[in-house]
Write a protein that holds these residues in place. Structure first.
Motif, short mmCIF file in Angstrom:
data_model
loop_
_atom_site.label_atom_id
_atom_site.label_comp_id
_atom_site.label_asym_id
_atom_site.label_seq_id
_atom_site.Cartn_x
_atom_site.Cartn_y
_atom_site.Cartn_z
N GLU A 43 -4.74 -1.65 11.37
CA GLU A 43 -4.20 -2.25 10.14
C GLU A 43 -3.79 -3.68 10.49
O GLU A 43 -3.04 -3.90 11.45
CB GLU A 43 -2.96 -1.47 9.67
CG GLU A 43 -3.25 -0.05 9.20
CD GLU A 43 -3.78 0.01 7.78
OE1 GLU A 43 -4.17 -1.05 7.26
OE2 GLU A 43 -3.83 1.10 7.21
N TYR A 45 -1.73 -6.74 9.81
CA TYR A 45 -0.54 -7.19 9.10
C TYR A 45 -0.30 -8.68 9.28
O TYR A 45 0.83 -9.16 9.13
CB TYR A 45 0.69 -6.39 9.56
CG TYR A 45 0.65 -4.95 9.09
CD1 TYR A 45 0.86 -4.63 7.75
CD2 TYR A 45 0.39 -3.92 9.98
CE1 TYR A 45 0.81 -3.32 7.31
CE2 TYR A 45 0.34 -2.61 9.56
CZ TYR A 45 0.55 -2.31 8.22
OH TYR A 45 0.49 -1.01 7.78
N THR A 60 -3.44 -8.77 4.02
CA THR A 60 -1.98 -8.77 3.82
C THR A 60 -1.59 -10.12 3.24
O THR A 60 -1.96 -11.17 3.79
CB THR A 60 -1.25 -8.54 5.16
OG1 THR A 60 -1.66 -7.28 5.70
CG2 THR A 60 0.26 -8.55 4.98
N TRP A 96 -1.22 -0.84 -8.43
CA TRP A 96 -0.86 0.37 -7.67
C TRP A 96 -1.32 1.60 -8.47
O TRP A 96 -1.14 1.65 -9.69
CB TRP A 96 0.65 0.49 -7.50
CG TRP A 96 1.31 -0.48 -6.59
CD1 TRP A 96 1.75 -0.27 -5.33
CD2 TRP A 96 1.68 -1.84 -6.90
NE1 TRP A 96 2.34 -1.39 -4.80
CE2 TRP A 96 2.32 -2.38 -5.75
CE3 TRP A 96 1.52 -2.66 -8.03
CZ2 TRP A 96 2.80 -3.68 -5.70
CZ3 TRP A 96 1.99 -3.96 -7.98
CH2 TRP A 96 2.62 -4.47 -6.82
N LYS A 128 -2.29 -0.76 -1.15
CA LYS A 128 -2.12 0.55 -0.52
C LYS A 128 -0.81 0.64 0.27
O LYS A 128 -0.38 1.72 0.62
CB LYS A 128 -3.32 0.90 0.36
CG LYS A 128 -3.60 -0.02 1.51
CD LYS A 128 -4.82 0.50 2.28
CE LYS A 128 -5.10 -0.35 3.48
NZ LYS A 128 -6.24 0.15 4.27
N ARG A 129 -0.20 -0.52 0.53
CA ARG A 129 1.12 -0.51 1.20
C ARG A 129 1.94 -1.70 0.74
O ARG A 129 1.43 -2.83 0.67
CB ARG A 129 0.95 -0.52 2.72
CG ARG A 129 2.27 -0.32 3.45
CD ARG A 129 2.08 0.06 4.90
NE ARG A 129 3.35 0.37 5.53
CZ ARG A 129 3.47 0.74 6.80
NH1 ARG A 129 2.40 0.84 7.57
NH2 ARG A 129 4.66 1.02 7.32
N SER A 130 3.21 -1.44 0.43
CA SER A 130 4.11 -2.52 -0.01
C SER A 130 5.26 -2.62 0.98
O SER A 130 5.92 -1.61 1.27
CB SER A 130 4.68 -2.20 -1.40
OG SER A 130 3.67 -1.68 -2.25
N GLU A 136 11.26 -3.85 7.92
CA GLU A 136 9.86 -3.39 7.99
C GLU A 136 8.92 -4.57 8.18
O GLU A 136 7.97 -4.52 8.95
CB GLU A 136 9.52 -2.63 6.70
CG GLU A 136 8.25 -1.81 6.79
CD GLU A 136 8.01 -0.96 5.56
OE1 GLU A 136 7.39 0.10 5.70
OE2 GLU A 136 8.44 -1.37 4.45
#
Length: 684
Positions: A43, A45, A60, A96, A128-130, A136
């Protein structure tokens, strides 16, 4: 082998007996197994500028929420939420699915980090990711996170943590496997650093160097195994050096009604040299459809005959076996060679006669299907075994035919061309010969795609070719109508064609027809009494009707590239122009790419490369048939240059005394021993 290879995973802090059981389900038993359980992707980032991102790339981005999220419901449980986000001066539509519960976190003016698939045309990011919390974001941003294949109660985050812990405890105990000169020559990372970076790369360049090291190591080990097996085979299969009267073979070739191509002459020379060696031949002959493999096989069978031996040719289908028997008989009968056909559908009396001739040596060449490997078949003096379309037979079936003689020479033939480096990989214990040239005068087959509703025009074209004295194939994916599949079937197509193509005769052939009926229909098509043959894919390989100029394939999007190319190869077998018409659904996404490739090229090697990319090596070769391994890191398509280098290095190593005796090569030798590969002590 190495210290960490003997340590159970329970030595790593945080892994108890229960966790060890779960890891065992992933094939992880030792600390080294844990180090070598590599991620299959990462992934990313690292923050990207949407201007630089490719269409459908996962990226990202950091941006500000500009508006209030809108939620639409589909049924009671499915939802789609969207909101505008400003990033890099662009208003992006962030979407989303089924995560409406995040709505309150997406208030106007909030800075968010989103990971998702970028649609460059619609300026849309499917999230797919927040990442909302600073903690984080701090932990992940700027990193490449490994993603592992996991199952059961093993979670990716836990696995990442225990792998990091394992490196802290035992990373320094990882033993180097490659000798110093190879590491220096290719400027490779050491094994410990390469494994660590494979799990935890700092950036893409870092990851590339680690992968480069691990790919080379994996392919070198793979090639070392093949080279050791080749040595072992050459020591064990003594074979019989045949005293081939080459002057007779030259006369045979000179008397052919055509001149061999340079490629045919080259591969024939290679195989004839094998026949004269005291080591049994083990050679793969590959060539595109229509490249002339059969005449090479016939010349070898003749050379084997004049050397005093019997020959056998095994084909995957009865139609192909009959065709081969007919062709080889035409070539060899004038020289007093008796060619016998042996198939499963022959009557008991026919079989008895054929078996008697084979056992007494009255049959000089035996052509057949897998019936050749039955226990009742006994050869008099079998010296040469040829297997056509060898990938259609299992390893055991091929071995059984070889066992019918005393270390006979073996030639495998395939019309599924494979790039040379991949052929070396798939069939590494064989020598590889390639006919990469078509006979002179052959015109490329013109290939077009049409929609199903244009079939009237196709029938008119078939009619026109029949008036010119030519013939046509019409291929259907099914024999009869099916409730499950909405595809054209042979019986319905025959019913449509018969009245439309009058006065020309149509015929039907498929795998479930009785053998005698198949033989009758095929014989009438070969002789020209049947003008249009409606068929399933039983005509896919080997059938040779030079007068056929049209190949129509119904529901073409349902066939694989290799199969389409094989079917197209049934036409274009003379100096007349031939045509392949692909009747395909234009809405089929899977079919679009195949149709494009088929209409753009008729090069079998190029099609094979494309097919490899679409299907992957395992499906392409048939892993069960070829024994191709599942590589952890290497990709046989992308890493073919490394594969060739690894092969050259493996050949040099195995042939050197130093490899078998010196300490610097001990880790490689121990890996070979650990995988039960026989080596030098078994050669002598």
């Amino acid at each position: 082998m190495t210290k960490v290879s003997r340590l159970p995973v329970t030595e790593v802090a945080g892994i108890g007996a229960q966790r060890a059981k779960h890891l065992a389900q992933l094939g992880i038993y030792t600390v080294l197994d844990l180090f070598e359980y590599l991620p299959y992707r990462y992934e990313d980032y690292r923050i990207r500028d949407v201007h630089d991102a490719a269409h459908e790339e996962t990226i990202t981005v950091r941006g500000k929420v500009a508006g209030v999220p809108a939620v639409r419901w589909y049924g009671r449980k499915k939802s789609r939420m969207s909101v505008k986000v400003q990033t890099d001066g662009v208003w992006v539509n962030a979407v989303w699915f089924n995560r409406h519960y995040l709505k309150d976190k997406l208030y106007p003016g909030r800075t968010v980090v989103l990971v998702g698939k970028w649609d460059r045309h619609r300026l849309q990011l499917t999230v797919k990711r927040s990442l909302f919390s600073e903690k984080e974001q701090k932990r992940l941003l700027g990193r490449l996170e490994p993603v592992y294949s996991v199952s059961g109660s093993v979670r990716i985050e836990w696995l990442r943590n225990v792998i990091r812990q394992a490196f802290d405890q035992f990373g320094d105990d990882i033993e180097e496997t490659l000798p110093p000169e190879l590491i220096r020559r290719y400027k490779l990372l050491n094994r410990r650093d390469a494994l660590y970076v494979m799990h935890f790369p700092r950036d893409s360049r870092d990851g590339h160097q680690a992968r480069r090291r691990m790919v080379y190591e994996e392919l070198l080990m793979f090639q070392l195994k093949w080279q050791v097996l080749r040595h072992t085979r050459k020591k064990r299969l003594n074979g019989t050096a045949k005293n081939v009267p080459l002057d007779k073979v030259r006369e045979f070739i000179k008397a052919l009604p055509f001149t061999l191509t340079d490629a045919q002459a080259r591969v024939l020379k290679e195989a004839l040299a094998d026949l004269q060696q005291p080591v049994a031949m083990n050679r793969l002959l590959q060539g595109d459809v229509g490249s002339g493999k059969t005449v090479v096989a016939a010349a070898l069978l003749y050379a084997n005959y004049v050397s005093g031996f019997q020959g056998a040719l095994m084909a995957p289908t009865e139609i192909l076996a009959e065709q081969h028997a007919h062709t080889i008989r035409e070539y060899l009968q004038p020289y007093g060679v008796d060619v016998v056909l042996l198939t499963g559908s022959m009557t008991a009396r026919e079989k008895r006669e054929a078996l008697g001739m084979v056992q007494m040596g009255l049959a000089h060449v035996v052509v057949g299907t897998h019936a050749l490997i039955q226990e009742s078949v006994h050869f008099h003096r079998l010296g040469l075994v040829i297997t056509d379309e060898q990938h259609r037979f299992g390893v055991n079936q091929r071995a059984k035919l070889r066992e019918k003689g005393e270390d006979p020479d073996v030639l495998f033939m395939t019309a599924t061309p494979i790039p040379r480096t991949l052929a070396i990989s798939a069939y590494g214990d064989m020598d590889v010969s390639t006919i990469d040239q078509l006979p002179a005068g052959r015109k490329p087959v013109k290939t077009v795609q049409v929609k199903p509703n244009q079939f009237g025009s196709v029938m008119e074209f078939i009619h026109k070719e029949c008036r010119r004295g030519r013939q046509a194939y019409v291929i259907c994916p099914l024999i009869e109508e099916s409730e499950k599949l909405d595809l054209q079937n042979a019986y319905d197509v025959l019913e449509q064609l018969e009245p439309a193509l009058q006065p020309y005769r149509t015929g039907l052939i498929h795998g479930k027809l009785p053998a005698k009926e198949k033989e009758r229909v095929m014989g009438e098509f070969v002789s020209g009494k049947i003008h249009v043959l409606v068929s399933t894919t039983v005509v896919e390989v080997g059938v040779n009707v030079p007068n056929a100029s049209v190949m129509v394939i119904y529901d073409a999007e349902r066939f694989g590239l290799a199969q389409l190319h094989q079917l197209r190869g049934r036409v274009g077998r003379s100096d007349e122009q031939a045509y392949c018409i692909l009747v395909a659904d234009p809405k089929s996404d899977t079919g679009k790419e195949r149709m494009r490739i088929m209409t753009e090229t008729d090069d079998g090697f190029e099609i094979a490369r494309k097919d490899l990319k679409i299907r992957g090596p395992g499906d392409f070769f048939g892993v069960k048939q070829s024994g191709l391994p599942e590589f952890k890191v290497a990709d046989l398509i992308e890493d073919y240059r490394v594969l060739e280098v690894a092969r050259q290095d493996a050949v040099k190593l195995v042939n050197s005394d130093a490899f078998w005796e010196e300490e610097r090569f001990r880790p490689l030798r121990e890996q070979l021993e650990g995988e039960d590969v026989l080596y030098r002590k078994n050669f002598d």
